[in-house]
Design an enzyme around this catalytic site. Structure first.
Site, PDB file in Angstrom:
ATOM      1  N   ASP A 101       0.837  -1.199   0.000  1.00 29.86           N
ATOM      2  CA  ASP A 101       0.000   0.000   0.000  1.00 29.86           C
ATOM      3  C   ASP A 101       0.872   1.249   0.000  1.00 29.86           C
ATOM      4  OD1 ASP A 101       0.856  -0.671   2.540  1.00 29.86           O
ATOM      5  OD2 ASP A 101      -0.934   0.044   3.554  1.00 29.86           O
ATOM      6  N   ASP A 104       7.228   3.960   2.727  1.00 33.78           N
ATOM      7  CA  ASP A 104       7.427   5.187   3.500  1.00 33.78           C
ATOM      8  C   ASP A 104       8.922   5.382   3.734  1.00 33.78           C
ATOM      9  OD1 ASP A 104       7.151   7.312   5.219  1.00 33.78           O
ATOM     10  OD2 ASP A 104       5.443   6.477   6.264  1.00 33.78           O
TER      11      ASP A 104
END
Ligand code: PRP
Length: 176
Positions: A101, A104
């Site tokens: 998803d 980061d």
């Protein structure tokens, strides 16, 4: 949800997500034509993206799930990635697409890439819906959207297991 003070502006609408995921699906269909790639869903956050992505391809994909944890219930990474649930499928000689998803810090991806490459797949590529601007993303072949540093929720992404069910991706506003 509109009354929840932690839920801020919409960063990506349902329509923007759907349009981009159809493009990614078409790209995978071209790149893997004639193959049956294995989509590896990184639980939990990628489950919503994976279901839409799989249906956006014309490929006879297979699916497996892996779970890792580095954030716990915090919005900051602990810096240590832990394998919570392993795959069931043997990766040897398979064309594998790791479905994330969000990339980061890139820590989770580094850990997973090493883990999966050691299992000798025929190929291993990464498809991430969101990649943080400034993150090391040269090894993410398929990127949905680069995103700014805001903490985001929805469409599978959570804070302490909340907000995964939101249709859009929204900015999370922590308490002052
Ligand atoms: C999120 C996300 C990635 C990871 C990315 O998972 O799903 O796997 O963080 O962060 P990094 O690039 O800094 O490593 P999280 O640990 O929040 O678990 P979840 O998917 O269950 O929400």
């Amino acid at each position: 949800m509109e009354s929840d003070p932690h839920i801020g502006e919409i960063l990506l609408t349902e329509e923007q997500l759907s349009t981009r995921i159809k493009e990614l699906g078409a790209q995978l269909s071209r790149d893997y034509e004639g193959d049956a790639p294995l989509l590896v869903c990184v639980l939990r956050g990628a489950y919503v993206f994976l279901t839409d992505l799989a249906r956006a391809t014309d490929l006879p994909v297979q699916i497996d799930f892996i779970a890792v944890s580095s954030y716990g219930s915090s919005t900051r990474t602990s810096g240590v990635v832990r394998l919570v649930k392993d795959l069931e499928v043997d990766l040897t000689d398979r064309h594998v697409i790791l479905v994330e998803d969000i990339v980061d810090s890139g820590l989770t991806l580094r850990y997973l890439r090493q883990l999966l490459e050691d299992r000798k797949p025929a190929s291993l590529e990464v498809c991430a819906l969101l990649v943080r601007e400034g993150a090391r993303s040269d090894d993410v072949r398929y990127v949905g959207f680069p995103i700014p540093p805001d903490f985001v929720v929805g469409y599978g992404l959570d804070v302490a297991q909340h907000y995964r069910e939101l249709d859009s991706i929204r900015v999370f506003e922590p308490a002052e």
